[in-house]
Write a protein that holds these residues in place. Sequence first.
Motif: not given
Length: 447
Positions: A358-372
């Motif tokens: 779950l931490i990896v998934i949440i981190s991945a979501v945050q990372s996508v937001i940063g990339v955008v």
Amino acid sequence: MRRNKRGAISIFIAFILSALVLVECTFLVFVWELDYTLTLNEAARAQVECILAEYNRQLLDVYGIYAFTQNGVNTDIFDAALTRQGYELDETVVVLPAKELSGQDLKDAITVYYQYRASGIYMQFLAEQIGGLIEQADTAGVIDTIKGITSSPAAGYIEDILSGASTVSSLIEDALSEDPEFDGEEARSQTRGLGGIVSDVRSADNDLEDLGLDMRVSDLSSVVSGLDTILDLQSGVTDAVMTVAIHPAIAHYASRNFDCIVPNDSDCTINGTSFTDIHEENYLDAEYILCGMDGRLGAAFCSMAIFGVLLIKNVIDNFADETLKPVLDAISIALSTVIAAATGGMAVIDPEIITTVLIVIISAVQSVIGVVDVLGGGSITLFEVSGTEVGVICYRDFVNAFMMFVPDDYLLSRMRDVLTRDYGTLYTGCACEAGSVRIDKSYALYR
């Protein structure tokens, strides 16, 4: 007898005059040929210098490069100089560009370009920070943890929930069918927070699709592939690359002076020139220079590398978040209980593993937001020092850091490709040849 003397004197004078006329004529021819040769020499020199003076002004202003193109090569000055001196050209005159802009020439230009700019920019700092971040994650076992989640027994269940293939409600129903005494209401209450995570993941997947990236946050193997992109890029660097004095300047020059995916209305070169003044379209040149791939492939590579950096950062931050982890631990315990009950005890998963997923998934979501954000021309905070944001960086900062991992030869060669597309074949030297005269000259910058 007197007549014979006069005749002898006349003959003698005739011989003397003949010799004198011959010498004078020879001298005159010599002087004429010397003057003609000097005129050819000066005309050729003037022609070459005129061509060199017709360097592309924008190329110099934006890139610090002295160079001209084939369009400016002609014999106009040579012909005019010869005509002005009253001569007609008997020989064929050849004027040609003698030296094409090389990688070493471009390197020399960049060296001079940064003599007065180096103190006003940071070049190697961010690359060192990213390298340090990866080293920190590796030492703490974060990278192995992220890569290991795809083989975790929890991964399949979480991926099914994220993708919509199954739901927590359906798992609870299965648990109740296995054990009617199972407390379904309590399980629903404890796993309610998972719905928000699922919603965020689906939103992030849509953002990735809009960016043209072939990955899904709901697919953990895709998340790991994003991590592999930056790890592969960073692992390819050698100590020789990082210690070359000019390399940071070349990386900065390549990342800042060429068009990229950021919209042109909010983007420009180092000296403030809009890329639309150089070419009409919004090209992905910086991405090509970085990885050698054209168009969207290059942008996807850069985006995935940025995603990998942000993923490492966010995983480290989220594991250390004393507010987030207890919430996820509670969800994980409940979900582990539901899965065990739904499978009749066949699948017993450690709640800590579910928390990690779950931490990896949440981190991945945050990372996508940063990339955008950075692809749209915005900035994000990569790191803080004593609570102060010192790592506020944009897309070009990331590209600059990534280029620190790429050898000079690749960067220089690809930059020449882009410059040739925008300006035509560039030359730094010229030659003019007429008869026995040949003048070769080039810009002092490249000597």
